[in-house]
Design an enzyme around this catalytic site. Structure first.
Site, PDB file in Angstrom:
ATOM      1  N   ASP A  38      11.872 -34.828  -6.142  1.00  0.00           N
ATOM      2  CA  ASP A  38      12.084 -34.093  -4.894  1.00  0.00           C
ATOM      3  C   ASP A  38      11.989 -32.584  -5.109  1.00  0.00           C
ATOM      4  OD1 ASP A  38      14.804 -36.391  -4.363  1.00  0.00           O
ATOM      5  OD2 ASP A  38      12.682 -36.653  -3.915  1.00  0.00           O
TER       6      ASP A  38
ATOM      7  N   GLU B 162      10.493 -38.960   5.665  1.00  0.00           N
ATOM      8  CA  GLU B 162      11.554 -38.119   5.074  1.00  0.00           C
ATOM      9  C   GLU B 162      10.918 -36.900   4.421  1.00  0.00           C
ATOM     10  OE1 GLU B 162      13.306 -40.947   2.379  1.00  0.00           O
ATOM     11  OE2 GLU B 162      11.434 -41.259   1.319  1.00  0.00           O
TER      12      GLU B 162
END
Ligand code: 6LW
Length: 522
Positions: free
Chosen positions: A22, A184
């Site tokens: 991420d 997301e």
């Protein structure tokens, strides 16, 4: 000490190997800063600096105080801190992320990237993966992945006051992606006359994809890119898989680049990965108002100005006043459980009563950063139980443990815990070595005798001292995300479960002798 700088025409991916998922990146002048998720580990949100997007050095951790990172003692593995976003605005660094174990979304700020970072300002936004971006009027917008469910399975946007932790407008539904599961990882960018919204969808495994939409304002309406997904390695045999969760950045010369997470699976069908989701870099080109990206390559043409520098030595002699920033511990690192001053030049670890099979064990480790690696420590302990372990979580770890004058290899795989091998050692300082290797094959003779083809695409060997003969070899598959599940990757570290242990040094680096060939072993 680094080698003289020379122009680098290529770089190798991942640019930040090991469990660094991420990624979010920003540039301030000629300098780049990048942060990653850290889940249940303390300290949290490692922050890196690079002069060229290729060479990264960890300069600290954004959440390096317990008050910034409240984690219940029983926080589940892979809970805690999910995806962060780092931005620079109005002379300050801003980081927003989600603590899924306590409090939800929060913002911290700092004058300098290495910190100190502020105390959390909690913000009443739902969901995960919050982003921050400012418009020309000074309004701050946050896109985030809304709570998945019947209400709205997609990305939402709100106008916020990140300083006060207030929601000023919204949140309102923005874009649900192209219909894949788990929209997301949203990031909003103001580029020219458009607002671009880049997200991940398909789930963070093999179906992962990066998709994009654009609108005249953060309030929409959103138009999906004609070429979506703008990046995906799904359904390919590419050695890099699960490409997704990306962030965009420009160089001072106006080049566009993307950092993203991806994995390097090994083995056969089904493949598996052991280093977690790593940070990769790939170039971006714009065509007809939309970005074109990928495929992500293991070796890529470097950004202009990238330099070849020597990798800093990975050995820690514990002779500094504090711990290097890459040391992590699950959930907390209680004062009194470790010391660098009790015995100068040695790290002291004191047992807390917990074992590696439960939260609270005294453990200090670093992310495994090489598919084939060698990790060694010099352990001195008078009494007690301590050693070197490679772990994914409390239910999946392999330990090389010293107690009562003996060394034992222990395998913990889910509900199964087995002492694999034991050998007496001379009490007193002992070198423990764990190597991770790939492609351990039987010899043709062994396969013929057994009448089957057997291979361990990734395996772990345990050595005492410089013994070339391992005390044991264990299949690495059981320390992979496909077995353990979760969002992290392997961490190799020192632990103590009874008494006190002293470690003189810790060395982790790429295996330099290559995998043993069968001749050495038969
Ligand atoms: C993260 C989400 C995801 O918040 O997994 O890969 C979660 N994508 O965006 C944890 O990494």
């Amino acid at each position: 000490m680094t080698s003289p700088k020379s122009e680098a025409s290529f770089y190798d991916n991942p640019v930040i190997p090991g469990f660094h998922p991420d990624p979010s990146v920003c540039r301030v002048g000629d300098d780049y800063y990048l942060v990653c998720s850290s889940f249940e580990y303390f300290p949290g949100v490692p922050i890196f600096h690079s002069p060229d997007l290729v060479n990264w050095r960890q300069i600290g951790n954004v959440l390096d105080r317990p008050s910034q990172l409240p984690l219940p003692a029983d926080a589940m593995a892979s809970d805690g801190i999910y995806a962060p976003t780092i931005r620079h605005h109005d002379g300050r660094f801003w980081m927003i992320t989600t603590n899924v174990s306590h409090g939800g979304n929060f913002v911290v700020t700092a004058e300098r990237p290495e910190g100190p970072w502020s105390e959390p300002v909690w913000i009443d936004l739902p969901g995960i993966d919050p982003d921050l971006v400012w418009d020309d009027d000074g309004n701050c917008w946050s896109a985030f992945a809304g709570a998945h469910g019947p209400a709205f399975d997609g990305v939402q946007i709100a106008r916020v006051d990140p300083e006060a932790g207030k929601v000023l407008e919204g949140p309102f539904p923005a874009w649900a992606g192209t219909g894949l599961q788990w929209p997301e990882a949203p990031h909003l960018y103001r580029i020219g006359e458009w607002w671009y919204l880049m997200i991940a969808e398909g789930g963070t495994e093999r179906g992962h994809a990066v998709t994009m939409a654009r609108a005249p304002s953060p309030r929409g309406p959103w138009e999906s890119a004609p070429g979506n997904p703008i990046l995906s390695h799904r359904s390919t045999s590419h050695p890099i898989q699960s490409t997704g969760h990306a962030d965009l950045v420009t160089t001072p010369d106006g080049e566009w680049w993307m950092v993203l997470l991806a994995t390097r699976p090994v083995g056969y069908s089904p493949k598996f990965h052991v280093l977690g989701r790593e940070t990769f870099l790939t170039p971006v080109r714009w065509e007809d108002g939309w970005p074109r990206v990928g495929p992500v390559r293991l070796r890529e043409q470097a950004p202009g100005g990238a330099r070849t520098v020597e990798v800093a030595p990975q050995r820690d002699d514990f002779d500094s006043a504090g711990l290097a920033p890459w040391w992590i511990s699950p959930r907390s690192r209680p004062d009194g459980s470790w010391s660098l001053v009790e015995r100068p030049g040695w790290l002291a670890l004191h047992a807390t009563g917990s074992t590696l099979d439960e939260p609270g064990c005294t453990f200090l480790g670093r992310r495994q950063q090489h598919p084939e690696s060698r990790t060694a420590v010099l352990l001195d302990h008078v009494a007690g139980r301590a050693g070197l372990t490679v772990r994914l979580d409390e239910g999946h770890h392999y330990d090389l443990e010293v107690a009562d004058g003996q060394a034992t290899v222990i395998a913990r795989i889910g509900p199964l815990r087995t002492s694999v091998a034991t050998r007496a050692v001379v009490p007193g300082p002992v070198t423990l070595v764990i190597t991770t290797r790939s492609a351990r094959k039987w010899s043709e003779e062994e396969e013929r005798r057994a009448g089957l083809h057997v291979a361990a695409p990734d395996y772990i060997a345990f050595h005492i001292g410089e013994d070339p003969e391992p005390l044991a070899e264990l299949d690495g598959r059981y320390l992979s995300t496909e077995v353990a599940t979760g969002f992290t990757g392997r961490v190799i570290g020192m632990y103590v479960t009874e008494g006190t242990a002293w470690f003189d040094w810790f060395d982790h680096g790429p295996l330099d002798d290559g995998p043993p060939d069968d001749a050495e072993r038969s």
